[in-house]
Design a protein around this motif. Structure first.
Motif, PDB file in Angstrom:
ATOM      1  N   VAL A   1      22.996   4.987  20.764  1.00  0.00           N
ATOM      2  CA  VAL A   1      22.556   6.373  20.748  1.00  0.00           C
ATOM      3  C   VAL A   1      23.120   7.048  19.507  1.00  0.00           C
ATOM      4  CG1 VAL A   1      22.782   8.622  21.873  1.00  0.00           C
ATOM      5  CG2 VAL A   1      22.283   6.593  23.243  1.00  0.00           C
ATOM      6  N   VAL A   2      22.256   7.755  18.799  1.00  0.00           N
ATOM      7  CA  VAL A   2      22.682   8.522  17.628  1.00  0.00           C
ATOM      8  C   VAL A   2      22.683   9.995  18.021  1.00  0.00           C
ATOM      9  CG1 VAL A   2      22.190   9.144  15.232  1.00  0.00           C
ATOM     10  CG2 VAL A   2      21.671   6.828  16.071  1.00  0.00           C
ATOM     11  N   ASP A   3      23.874  10.598  18.065  1.00  0.00           N
ATOM     12  CA  ASP A   3      23.980  12.024  18.333  1.00  0.00           C
ATOM     13  C   ASP A   3      23.671  12.785  17.046  1.00  0.00           C
ATOM     14  OD1 ASP A   3      24.651  11.850  21.014  1.00  0.00           O
ATOM     15  OD2 ASP A   3      26.797  11.734  20.629  1.00  0.00           O
ATOM     16  N   LEU A   4      22.627  13.599  17.074  1.00  0.00           N
ATOM     17  CA  LEU A   4      22.259  14.357  15.890  1.00  0.00           C
ATOM     18  C   LEU A   4      23.203  15.545  15.726  1.00  0.00           C
ATOM     19  CD1 LEU A   4      18.374  14.137  16.242  1.00  0.00           C
ATOM     20  CD2 LEU A   4      19.964  12.583  15.118  1.00  0.00           C
ATOM     21  N   PRO A   5      23.583  15.881  14.496  1.00  0.00           N
ATOM     22  CA  PRO A   5      24.739  16.764  14.281  1.00  0.00           C
ATOM     23  C   PRO A   5      24.517  18.234  14.600  1.00  0.00           C
ATOM     24  CG  PRO A   5      23.730  16.189  12.192  1.00  0.00           C
ATOM     25  CD  PRO A   5      23.051  15.355  13.226  1.00  0.00           C
ATOM     26  N   TYR A   6      23.277  18.712  14.571  1.00  0.00           N
ATOM     27  CA  TYR A   6      23.050  20.141  14.739  1.00  0.00           C
ATOM     28  C   TYR A   6      22.552  20.430  16.153  1.00  0.00           C
ATOM     29  CZ  TYR A   6      23.235  19.870   9.666  1.00  0.00           C
ATOM     30  OH  TYR A   6      23.628  19.613   8.375  1.00  0.00           O
ATOM     31  N   ARG A   7      23.385  21.094  16.928  1.00  0.00           N
ATOM     32  CA  ARG A   7      22.972  21.453  18.284  1.00  0.00           C
ATOM     33  C   ARG A   7      21.971  22.596  18.230  1.00  0.00           C
ATOM     34  NH1 ARG A   7      26.857  20.024  23.048  1.00  0.00           N
ATOM     35  NH2 ARG A   7      27.932  18.216  22.152  1.00  0.00           N
ATOM     36  N   THR A   8      21.032  22.569  19.144  1.00  0.00           N
ATOM     37  CA  THR A   8      20.017  23.612  19.173  1.00  0.00           C
ATOM     38  C   THR A   8      20.618  24.903  19.728  1.00  0.00           C
ATOM     39  OG1 THR A   8      19.246  23.217  21.430  1.00  0.00           O
ATOM     40  CG2 THR A   8      18.342  21.806  19.686  1.00  0.00           C
ATOM     41  N   ASN A   9      19.838  25.969  19.673  1.00  0.00           N
ATOM     42  CA  ASN A   9      20.302  27.232  20.239  1.00  0.00           C
ATOM     43  C   ASN A   9      20.475  27.132  21.745  1.00  0.00           C
ATOM     44  OD1 ASN A   9      20.858  30.134  19.651  1.00  0.00           O
ATOM     45  ND2 ASN A   9      19.238  30.416  21.152  1.00  0.00           N
ATOM     46  N   GLY A  10      19.707  26.270  22.369  1.00  0.00           N
ATOM     47  CA  GLY A  10      19.824  26.054  23.809  1.00  0.00           C
ATOM     48  C   GLY A  10      18.753  26.766  24.605  1.00  0.00           C
ATOM     49  N   TYR A  11      18.576  26.302  25.833  1.00  0.00           N
ATOM     50  CA  TYR A  11      17.660  26.961  26.771  1.00  0.00           C
ATOM     51  C   TYR A  11      18.384  28.193  27.315  1.00  0.00           C
ATOM     52  CZ  TYR A  11      14.902  27.757  31.027  1.00  0.00           C
ATOM     53  OH  TYR A  11      14.145  28.320  32.025  1.00  0.00           O
ATOM     54  N   ARG A  12      18.313  29.270  26.567  1.00  0.00           N
ATOM     55  CA  ARG A  12      18.999  30.485  26.980  1.00  0.00           C
ATOM     56  C   ARG A  12      18.375  31.681  26.262  1.00  0.00           C
ATOM     57  NH1 ARG A  12      24.951  29.709  24.093  1.00  0.00           N
ATOM     58  NH2 ARG A  12      24.197  29.284  21.976  1.00  0.00           N
ATOM     59  N   ARG A  13      18.531  32.803  26.888  1.00  0.00           N
ATOM     60  CA  ARG A  13      18.005  34.043  26.355  1.00  0.00           C
ATOM     61  C   ARG A  13      18.984  35.163  26.665  1.00  0.00           C
ATOM     62  NH1 ARG A  13      12.158  33.908  25.989  1.00  0.00           N
ATOM     63  NH2 ARG A  13      11.820  32.623  24.143  1.00  0.00           N
ATOM     64  N   ALA A  14      18.969  36.202  25.863  1.00  0.00           N
ATOM     65  CA  ALA A  14      19.681  37.413  26.226  1.00  0.00           C
ATOM     66  C   ALA A  14      18.996  38.035  27.442  1.00  0.00           C
ATOM     67  CB  ALA A  14      19.684  38.385  25.057  1.00  0.00           C
ATOM     68  N   ALA A  15      19.752  38.782  28.237  1.00  0.00           N
ATOM     69  CA  ALA A  15      19.190  39.470  29.396  1.00  0.00           C
ATOM     70  C   ALA A  15      18.596  40.804  28.949  1.00  0.00           C
ATOM     71  CB  ALA A  15      20.257  39.689  30.453  1.00  0.00           C
ATOM     72  N   GLN A  16      17.531  41.236  29.626  1.00  0.00           N
ATOM     73  CA  GLN A  16      16.836  42.450  29.222  1.00  0.00           C
ATOM     74  C   GLN A  16      16.390  43.261  30.429  1.00  0.00           C
ATOM     75  OE1 GLN A  16      13.703  40.647  26.599  1.00  0.00           O
ATOM     76  NE2 GLN A  16      14.614  41.974  25.041  1.00  0.00           N
ATOM     77  N   ALA A  17      16.106  44.525  30.168  1.00  0.00           N
ATOM     78  CA  ALA A  17      15.446  45.398  31.133  1.00  0.00           C
ATOM     79  C   ALA A  17      14.677  46.446  30.351  1.00  0.00           C
ATOM     80  CB  ALA A  17      16.453  46.059  32.068  1.00  0.00           C
ATOM     81  N   GLN A  18      13.582  46.916  30.942  1.00  0.00           N
ATOM     82  CA  GLN A  18      12.744  47.913  30.281  1.00  0.00           C
ATOM     83  C   GLN A  18      12.544  49.097  31.205  1.00  0.00           C
ATOM     84  OE1 GLN A  18       9.703  46.629  27.504  1.00  0.00           O
ATOM     85  NE2 GLN A  18       8.168  47.763  28.679  1.00  0.00           N
ATOM     86  N   PHE A  19      12.530  50.304  30.639  1.00  0.00           N
ATOM     87  CA  PHE A  19      12.405  51.527  31.400  1.00  0.00           C
ATOM     88  C   PHE A  19      11.256  52.363  30.832  1.00  0.00           C
ATOM     89  CE2 PHE A  19      16.667  49.995  31.670  1.00  0.00           C
ATOM     90  CZ  PHE A  19      17.062  50.224  32.987  1.00  0.00           C
ATOM     91  N   GLY A  20      10.448  52.967  31.707  1.00  0.00           N
ATOM     92  CA  GLY A  20       9.354  53.806  31.273  1.00  0.00           C
ATOM     93  C   GLY A  20       8.023  53.120  31.404  1.00  0.00           C
ATOM     94  N   THR A  21       6.958  53.918  31.278  1.00  0.00           N
ATOM     95  CA  THR A  21       5.598  53.385  31.397  1.00  0.00           C
ATOM     96  C   THR A  21       4.755  53.691  30.163  1.00  0.00           C
ATOM     97  OG1 THR A  21       4.983  55.382  32.619  1.00  0.00           O
ATOM     98  CG2 THR A  21       5.577  53.436  33.925  1.00  0.00           C
ATOM     99  N   ALA A  22       4.762  54.920  29.693  1.00  0.00           N
ATOM    100  CA  ALA A  22       4.012  55.271  28.487  1.00  0.00           C
ATOM    101  C   ALA A  22       4.826  54.874  27.259  1.00  0.00           C
ATOM    102  CB  ALA A  22       3.727  56.771  28.464  1.00  0.00           C
ATOM    103  N   PRO A  23       4.174  54.436  26.168  1.00  0.00           N
ATOM    104  CA  PRO A  23       4.922  53.984  24.977  1.00  0.00           C
ATOM    105  C   PRO A  23       5.953  54.986  24.478  1.00  0.00           C
ATOM    106  CG  PRO A  23       2.617  53.404  24.773  1.00  0.00           C
ATOM    107  CD  PRO A  23       2.722  54.237  26.003  1.00  0.00           C
ATOM    108  N   ALA A  24       5.616  56.300  24.453  1.00  0.00           N
ATOM    109  CA  ALA A  24       6.532  57.286  23.880  1.00  0.00           C
ATOM    110  C   ALA A  24       7.777  57.483  24.717  1.00  0.00           C
ATOM    111  CB  ALA A  24       5.805  58.629  23.700  1.00  0.00           C
ATOM    112  N   SER A  25       7.711  57.165  26.007  1.00  0.00           N
ATOM    113  CA  SER A  25       8.872  57.380  26.883  1.00  0.00           C
ATOM    114  C   SER A  25       9.505  56.069  27.334  1.00  0.00           C
ATOM    115  CB  SER A  25       8.442  58.194  28.113  1.00  0.00           C
ATOM    116  OG  SER A  25       7.430  57.503  28.833  1.00  0.00           O
ATOM    117  N   THR A  26       9.106  54.966  26.708  1.00  0.00           N
ATOM    118  CA  THR A  26       9.601  53.650  27.108  1.00  0.00           C
ATOM    119  C   THR A  26      10.646  53.145  26.119  1.00  0.00           C
ATOM    120  OG1 THR A  26       7.544  53.060  28.216  1.00  0.00           O
ATOM    121  CG2 THR A  26       8.942  51.241  27.504  1.00  0.00           C
TER     122      THR A  26
END
Length: 817
Positions: free
Chosen positions: A285-310
């Protein structure tokens, strides 16, 4: 006014600038009542001047609430274009109107809006049309010359026969029509097999050649085909068989079929590490030297409905590293208060500003600015208005909302950076053997491709002990198998968004990084390499971070791609590569990209290498065909730009132009012929596993055949042989070319000097054409030698030495000896 049909015809003839009309929801009730009187032709006709006049007609947008209003426009005799689309406030249609007609419609309650853009180029269009018509007229004055490129028949599934024809016309205009007729086999009358019109194939605005869009089903294998042009040109050529060469069959105990379901990258990687543990003598097995970013994301939340107030918030930590524990609440104080942010642990609370009456006065922009300015809050999250909106709308109170990364994979899928691994197979892995790099799944949604790589590895290792053919491959080669080149994106495709193409790294700025965009983030790994890239001005990639072909912020920005480059540099014995994609049934090679202006491709491979690609393709694609008869069409075989499109910054170009690695691209999943409809049907990225299994089996056979090609290259000690052939002669000139008994490059001189590797090299006549014809105007002594792809030189001639055992022939010109 004129009727809509008359108006459309007139608009086309005059190329008038037409104004669109938009009929909004809630438009004048006149539209819903009884029919209004027709617009008076006497009032509007004098006003309908060409668009070049100051008071001329234009194409205007009109928005109406419903189809009944569109019908009213027709009843009024409005000159409507053949266009409609749904919009937020009704239906948009386009109408050819003069200023007076527009005023009259507005007076009847219609919402007549602005002009359709890009419709004012009347003079430019007319000038361009005149040039095109002049060129066509010039071409019509002479017969065109037809150059046959390919004419082949082949069998596909169920032993059905198909015909594929490609011909290039010297008349490149769209008015030239080519028609093919063919016989029913040797000795049968011409045209007895059938007739069909060829399609004109253009790319980046340039004419390439004529071909059948799809291979044509035929009852009998044709012997000859004739192509005739509407301009008078004609050519007849033999039809040869494509694929089906006899290959050495595997041994009686050859085993295969080692995949029984689609596998995610975690499973695939576990599979190859298990093989390495089971077969330690011939693998590592050849371990490649550069690890990926990974299966991960920052957590998020969104507030509002109309674009101007979201607005939305994004955690500073990945969801798996604490971002999923952050919460945000928006509260409305009971008394008049200023905007205030407070933080307790990982819970953030925004006290919204209110006035004396208790009404909220905080806008989305103010909340965003307050959160980003507060040290404790900004340590946990960052806020942004919706997609660059000014955020002037008032926000509403909201209960505490926990941020989430939204990822759905089971916990067995690590949320940490991924360790990419390649499986190295070979009896002698010291760099002394020719290396072959097989890699799969650069695009996440292509689920069949890692199965191809896994099946190939299994076949090699489990047949080594008892199959002589497999033993020779492993003994003579150094094989590197990377079954998933995009592990993060593939995990996301399996568990979150099945059509994910790119990796998971989000390079978008905050304005493009709201939760609704999450399926558009990532880099197209096959557009991120350093040769012929977007950053070099080549086509087929994008700088838009949400584009499906986003090239990344810079060449080789992604660890996944740097791993490929590292592997091919670390092991310079790698001379062959295969990048396996899906779907469509293509077999391609460099160059893979071009600049759209002038369709300037990367340097094409030399003629000898091009012929080597074609010769090897017959062996490789015949192996694919063995499984269930699937044939990769001649029209889907060749350099990438010739049969598909430009792919700026792809990996095959990276490996060929930077390190001289002979590389192919598979697009597994050939179209399946439906006898009931007489049409070919596509299979898609993730076909039912019964189909995916068959694709894995047949294209694993193709990968094994690539290894056979590489082994033949490694053991090639045979010298090529070449001939000079005179193809034409008259009193003032002679034309000749060279032929070789195997794919090889020919170097020649015309001045009597000794040929070297710096001498002229025989090149191709053009795209998908044969060798060039060389014309001399006087009797000439031609000296030459040939060199095959493996480096064997004809007659053992040493180009850098002093010996004179090169080939020599006198080409005579009758009138000038």
């Amino acid at each position: 006014m004129r009727s809509s049909l008359t108006g459309v015809g007139r608009a086309r003839a005059v190329a008038a600038f037409v104004l669109p009309v938009v009929l909004a929801l809630g438009a004048s009730p006149v539209l819903a009542g009884s029919a209004a009187p027709a617009l008076s032709g006497e009032e509007v006709v004098p006003d309908r001047q060409p668009s070049t006049a100051q008071d001329g007609v234009a194409l205007l947008r009109v928005v109406v609430p419903d189809q009944a209003a569109v019908d009213r426009l027709n009843a009024l005799g409005v000159d409507l274009a053949e266009y409609r689309r749904a919009v937020d406030d009704g239906i948009e249609v386009h109408a050819v109107l003069s200023p007076g007609e527009a005023r009259e419609l507005r007076g009847k309650g219609f919402d007549v809006r602005d002009a359709v853009p890009n419709q004012a180029g009347f003079a430019a269009n007319q000038a361009e049309r005149r040039i095109a018509m002049s060129a066509a007229a010039t071409a019509a004055q002479r017969d065109d010359t037809l150059t046959p490129l390919r004419a082949e028949w082949f069998t596909s599934t169920d032993d059905r026969r198909f015909l594929s024809v490609e011909v290039k016309s010297s008349a490149t205009d769209a008015e030239t029509v080519l028609t093919a007729t063919w016989d029913s086999g040797p000795g049968t009358p011409p045209g007895s097999g059938g007739t069909a019109t060829l399609s004109r194939f253009t790319d980046a605005g340039q004419y390439m050649y004529h071909r059948f869009d799809y291979p044509l089903p035929v009852t009998q294998a044709p012997a000859r085909v004739t192509v005739r042009s509407s301009r008078g040109g004609s050519v007849t050529v033999p039809v040869t068989k494509w694929l089906g060469e006899r290959r050495t069959p595997p041994g009686r105990h050859y085993v295969s079929d080692f995949v029984d379901h689609y596998m995610d990258p975690t499973e695939v990687t576990r599979r190859i590490t298990g093989l390495a543990a089971e077969f330690p003598r011939i693998t590592q097995v050849v371990d490649l030297p550069y690890r990926t970013n990974g299966y991960r994301r920052a957590a998020q939340a969104q507030f509002g409905t109309a674009p101007a107030s979201t607005f939305h918030v994004t955690s500073t930590a990945y969801g798996s590293q604490g971002g999923n524990d952050v919460s945000l609440a928006l509260t409305r104080p009971e008394t008049a208060s200023a905007l205030k942010v407070s933080v307790t642990g990982k819970d953030v609370v925004v006290g919204l500003a209110t006035d004396a009456s208790g009404a909220i006065t905080s806008t989305a922009r103010q909340v965003v600015e307050a959160l980003n300015a507060d040290p404790a809050a900004s340590a946990l999250l960052r806020a942004s208005t919706y997609r660059g909106d000014r955020g002037d709308g008032l926000v509403a109170a909201a209960p505490a909302t926990r941020l989430t990364d939204g990822l759905k994979a089971p916990q067995s899928v690590s949320r940490e950076p991924f360790q990419m691994k390649a499986l190295r197979i070979g009896a002698k892995r010291d760099g002394s053997r020719v290396g072959v790099f097989l890699y799969c799944q650069e695009h996440a949604r292509e689920w069949v491709t890692p199965l191809v790589c896994v099946e190939t590895a299994e076949r090699l290792l489990r047949n080594y002990a008892h199959d002589p053919r497999t033993r020779k491959i492993i003994d003579d080669l150094d094989i590197f198998v990377l079954p998933t080149a995009n592990p993060d994106g593939a995990h996301y495709s399996f568990y979150d968004y099945n059509m994910q193409r790119k990796n998971m790294t989000n390079h978008c700025p905050a304005r493009s990084a709201d939760p609704a965009s999450r399926n558009s983030w990532g880099v197209d790994l096959n557009r991120n390499f350093s040769v012929g890239s977007l950053f070099d001005g080549y086509s087929g990639a994008s700088s838009d971070c949400t584009s499906a072909v986003f090239a990344g912020p810079a060449e080789l920005s992604e660890p996944e791609d740097r791993n490929q480059v590292w592997l091919t540099r670390k092991y310079p014995n790698i001379r062959f590569a295969m990048n396996t994609h899906s779907y469509g049934g293509y077999f391609m090679w460099p160059p893979g990209s071009y600049k759209e202006a002038g369709r300037e491709t990367l340097p094409r491979v030399d003629l000898g290498t091009e012929n080597y690609f074609w010769e090897a393709s017959r062996h490789i694609l015949s192996a694919v065909q063995e499984r269930r008869g699937t044939a990769i069409w001649p029209g889907r075989t060749g350099p990438v730009p010739d049969v598909l499109y430009s792919a700026a910054g792809n990996s095959a170009d990276e490996h060929w132009y930077n390190r001289g690695i002979i590389g192919w691209d598979f697009e597994v999943g050939a179209d399946l012929y439906d006898a009931a409809t007489g049409r070919f049907q596509p299979v898609g990225f993730q076909p039912p596993f019964t189909e995916g299994h068959e694709e894995a089996m047949e294209f694993s056979g193709g990968q094994i055949a690539i290894l056979e090609v590489a082994r033949a290259y490694a053991n090639d000690r045979r010298r090529p042989d070449s001939e000079l052939k005179v193809t034409g002669r008259d009193d003032s000139s002679a034309t000749f070319t060279f032929t070789t008994d195997e794919p090889a490059n020919v170097y020649y001189t015309l001045d009597g000097s000794r040929p070297t590797l710096n001498s002229r090299k025989l090149v191709s006549s053009g795209v998908r054409e044969g060798a060039q014809r060389i014309t001399v105007n006087r009797t000439t002594e031609v000296h030459w030698f040939s060199v095959d792809v493996a480096g064997n030189v004809e007659r053992g001639y040493r180009p850098g030495g002093t010996d004179r055992n090169y080939r020599s022939q006198r080409v005579e010109v009758r009138g000038n000896r």
